[in-house]
Design an enzyme around this catalytic site. Structure first.
Site, PDB file in Angstrom:
ATOM      1  N   GLU A 131      23.389 -15.331  23.850  1.00  0.00           N
ATOM      2  CA  GLU A 131      22.740 -14.381  24.753  1.00  0.00           C
ATOM      3  C   GLU A 131      21.607 -15.024  25.560  1.00  0.00           C
ATOM      4  OE1 GLU A 131      21.629 -11.068  22.260  1.00  0.00           O
ATOM      5  OE2 GLU A 131      23.619 -10.208  22.368  1.00  0.00           O
ATOM      6  N   GLU A 185      30.738  -9.228  20.691  1.00  0.00           N
ATOM      7  CA  GLU A 185      29.995  -8.213  19.945  1.00  0.00           C
ATOM      8  C   GLU A 185      30.270  -6.831  20.520  1.00  0.00           C
ATOM      9  OE1 GLU A 185      25.847  -8.837  19.291  1.00  0.00           O
ATOM     10  OE2 GLU A 185      26.103 -10.920  18.630  1.00  0.00           O
TER      11      GLU A 185
END
Length: 831
Positions: free
Chosen positions: A183, A252
């Site tokens: 991320e 995710e």
């Protein structure tokens, strides 16, 4: 052995493909999917973090994931867990990464290894070791040589370990993908040019290992080729990788949300999660991973945040204790079965999309003369359509799957799985007629004192300034003592007798306890990591006074740009404020000589361990209640059976708990959720967020704390509590978590599977009606139309059994006089 013919083979491949070959297996990818040994694969994965459970739990968790329809397990690798101090490594117990990957392999599943080593994961410091913070000239997660050297050393160690054990798919192992960083795209701009160089460095480092499988970067729009960009969020259907030659992967899919102390419990409905999955594969998705499939427990000080609870349940398909979270697990299992039955059609077929406007679609996949259709609406009202001469109604916010483009076999809004109502059952002594009674011992955690020279044995640091807590503790403890001396002259016209004196401590969090001359004068804490202030009146004695502060962290920040630089602990100013007739007079004592000591005195003495040299110093009389800074100790018998075990700490304030010397985590039952914010009924239709569908308003954020059975002996188990704020241990009980009631409201044409789990059997059928039942679990009632012998059929099939299966049809329950398009079966049963 490296294949020397690799380059020749690659000449025949397009630039959209990546191929590496070691050993026998070959992994490639194109803009559609990952190919393993020549076959495109549809990957349905779930995150299970090995440190948040125990090795004894792993086979059970992975097996349940496989039974639920998963073919891969994804996990992070936590740098700070494996290298808590520089060059001191730990891969033992629940940190045995090799054992975890091999357990996945034994169950016949693939593995996705997210090395990072930054993880986020609501994990303390985002998975980075705190000792990095104290290295000279370091800047983390950017183009900084000090950080990059340390990061490379750790990643190289993990890669070498996996290679040595032949665990990469290119070596016939289970690992099909590896991830570097995590991320970073969310924060890259904050690091400027250094961030861009860092991304390229990460990609080059990953490629240099030549592990024979693709590398991924999630939420990284500028992912360098040939690495694959992936996505994290609640919904992944709208994501497309920047590189059009990469497959569409969703690392995710958030199955719920994490919980903070002082907040209610978040939930994500099974219908919404299934909708997100089905929409993703409808729109050419090839890999999706549930984050989390099993959340587990933040044992010890692993929870991040700050203020993230010890439970990391995440409303996952497998709950914190490893039980099936029904109906989520079962509803998704049915979806996975349908998707995998269509694998070749979805991955090799031609795609034709019909856009009906207003976010309503029909997608047709065609392959080898077969067709499969997905019909979906992202609106909060039903979608009525005519397709190829037939009328269809797609419920609001749902996806229907028709494997033959004619008959609906699955709809995300129609749940046919059971709902399990979990209950806590009390532990009992061998004599089942009498409740088990705990006998407690106790000791005080006395405030530390400086000696006459102003020193303290075992001190960590002495400084004439206030220092960031991370620098002093190096991540070894939540607790840091700060001690200083205050000289007081009563004859002073300002500070002398008659004027009120206030102690003011400004802190960056997270909790502070203050003592003057050994006496507790007050405690204070903040929320959401914000700075706060403690102000308490004090009474100075003539001469030397000793001020002691105990600063406590509750999980270091784990997300955001420069999160590693966020200050914690007492940064000041620390002031004495005299309230005089002429106004306030301040004395800043921040530059006093401060002596720092890391950790609790009781831990130094080994009070948290089963055996310690000071065991004879525990008190047995006059058990303190509602007093802070107290150690409590008791022994207990392990609950019988095999159900998961929890300890109920209602009545305690805040502290840490150990079972047989193992730190089961921080506890804080005193932190209550707000009274409002919990809807009577969860309406899942519409984009989900973590604040939606909460429960337990007005209750403790966490009351029960998981004790893995592998920690327990049959008798003489030891529970030790360190209580900071003051509470009573007299209400502490050990309980088991089990299924109490099972409910279902299944649709005609489906098979309803009911199970009590854990070897128990159905003892009572409270309600059963096939036709048009009304109400919901706990309040079912018969409708105007029902088959009269439904109850007797269900009793015959289920009573006295752990599991039973019922085909929802008139053939099973008898003909119905009313004639409608569809009927349902409602059941409520007691285990």
């Amino acid at each position: 052995m490296i294949d020397t013919d690799r380059d020749k083979k690659d000449e025949k491949k397009t630039k959209s493909q990546c191929s590496c070959k070691l050993g026998k297996a070959e992994i490639t990818y194109d803009n559609v999917a990952i190919t393993i040994d020549g076959e495109r694969k549809l990957i349905i994965s779930g995150s299970i973090h090995y440190p948040r459970s125990t090795p004894e739990m792993w086979p059970h968790l992975i097996r349940k994931a496989k039974e639920g329809g998963l073919n891969a397990i994804e996990t992070y690798v936590f740098w700070n867990a494996h290298e808590p101090q520089q060059r001191q490594y730990d891969f033992s117990g629940n940190l045995d990464l090799v054992r975890f990957i091999r357990t996945i392999q034994r169950e016949g599943l693939y593995a996705i290894l997210r090395i990072g080593p930054y993880t986020c994961a609501e994990w303390n410091y985002g998975g980075l070791p705190v000792w990095l913070h104290n290295l000279p000239n370091i800047q983390m997660r950017t183009n900084n040589t000090v950080f990059q050297n340390e990061m490379e050393i750790f990643i190289r160690k993990i890669v070498a370990m996996m290679k040595h054990k032949n665990l990469f798919a290119s070596q016939d192992g289970p690992i099909i993908l590896a991830q570097i960083e995590n991320e970073y795209g969310d924060v890259e701009n904050a690091y400027g040019e250094g961030g861009k160089k860092y991304v390229k460095w990460c990609a080059d480092l990953a490629q240099s290992f030549q592990i024979g499988i693709p590398w991924i970067m999630c939420k990284q729009r500028d992912t360098p080729s040939p690495l694959i960009e992936t996505y994290n969020n609640f919904y992944g259907d709208g994501f497309w990788p920047s590189n059009k030659n990469s497959p569409k992967m969703w690392t995710e899919n958030w199955s719920g949300w994490f919980q903070d102390w002082g907040h209610a419990t978040p939930h994500r409905a099974a219908e919404d999660l299934a909708f997100a999955v089905a929409r993703f594969y409808q729109r050419r998705g090839t890999l999706q991973n549930y984050y989390m499939y099993h959340g587990g427990t933040n044992f010890g000080t692993t929870g991040g945040g700050p203020y993230i609870t010890t439970s990391y349940d995440y409303d996952a398909p497998l709950d914190e204790y490893g039980n099936l979270n029904q109906p989520k697990w079962g509803h998704l299992k049915e979806l996975h079965q349908v998707l995998m039955s269509l694998e070749k059609t979805l991955l090799y077929g031609d795609v034709e999309e019909h856009d009906y406007g207003d976010l309503q679609y029909v997608t047709v996949f065609s392959y080898e003369g077969k067709r499969a259709c997905f019909m979906s609406t992202s609106k909060t009202y039903d979608f009525h359509l005519k397709f190829e001469g037939r009328d269809y109604v797609i419920p609001a916010w749902s996806v229907s799957i028709l494997p033959d483009c004619y008959t609906e076999v699955y709809n995300t809004a129609k749940v046919n799985a059971q709902t399990s109502i979990m209950v806590k059952k009390s532990n009992e002594a061998d004599d089942l007629d009498e409740p088990y009674s705990l006998e407690w011992e106790w000791r005080s955690e006395h405030a530390l004192h400086l000696d006459k020279k102003g020193l303290l044995k075992g001190s960590t640091l002495v400084a004439n300034q206030l220092v960031d807590q991370k620098r002093v503790t190096n991540g070894t403890s939540d607790y840091l003592w700060l001690l200083t001396r205050i000289e007081h002259d009563r004859s002073d016209p300002v500070w002398g007798k008659g004027n009120k004196v206030i102690l003011q401590v400004n802190t960056k969090g997270h909790v502070i306890h203050a003592f003057l001359n050994g006496k507790h004068i007050g405690s204070q804490w903040g929320n959401s990591g914000n700075a706060f202030r403690l102000e308490k009146p004090i009474k100075l004695k003539k001469g030397t006074n000793y001020l002691t502060l105990l600063s406590v962290t509750v999980g270091l920040a784990n997300y955001g740009s420069f999160f590693d630089t966020i200050k914690v602990g007492v940064h000041g100013p620390v002031k004495l404020i005299a309230k005089t007739k002429n106004g306030d007079v301040e004395k800043d004592i921040s530059s006093n000589k401060w002596v720092y000591k890391t950790g609790l005195h009781g831990v130094d003495l080994g009070l948290n361990l089963i055996e310690n040299p000071h065991h004879h110093n525990w008190e047995t009389e006059n058990l303190p209640s509602k007093r802070g800074m107290i150690w409590y100790r008791t022994t207990f018998t392990a609950p019988m059976g095999s159900d998961p075990v929890v300890v109920d700490l209602l009545g305690l304030g805040k502290g840490v708990a150990w079972v047989n010397g193992f730190d089961i985590g921080r506890y804080w039952p005193k932190q209550l959720a707000p009274e409002d914010g919990c809807p009577v009924k969860c309406d899942y239709r519409g984009d989900y967020n973590g604040g939606r569908c909460r429960t337990d308003c007005g209750k403790p954020s966490q009351r029960w704390y998981h004790i893995p059975r592998s920690l327990l002996k049959d008798d003489d188990n030891v529970l030790v509590l360190f209580e900071e704020l003051g509470g009573t241990p007299e209400h502490v009980t050990f309980q088991t978590v089990t299924v109490g009631t099972v409910c279902a409201d299944a649709y005609e044409g489906h098979s309803l599977e009911l199970s009590c789990q854990g070897g128990r059997v159905f003892s009572r059928i409270k309600f059963a009606s096939f036709g048009l039942p009304e109400g919901s679990c706990g309040s079912f009632k018969k409708g105007k139309c029902q088959a009269e012998n439904t109850l007797s059929v269900v009793k015959d099939a289920c009573l006295g059994k752990e599991k039973c299966s019922l085909k929802v049809s008139e053939e099973t329950f008898g003909s119905l006089r009313c004639k409608l398009d569809s009927y349902r079966l409602a059941v409520e049963a007691v285990c």
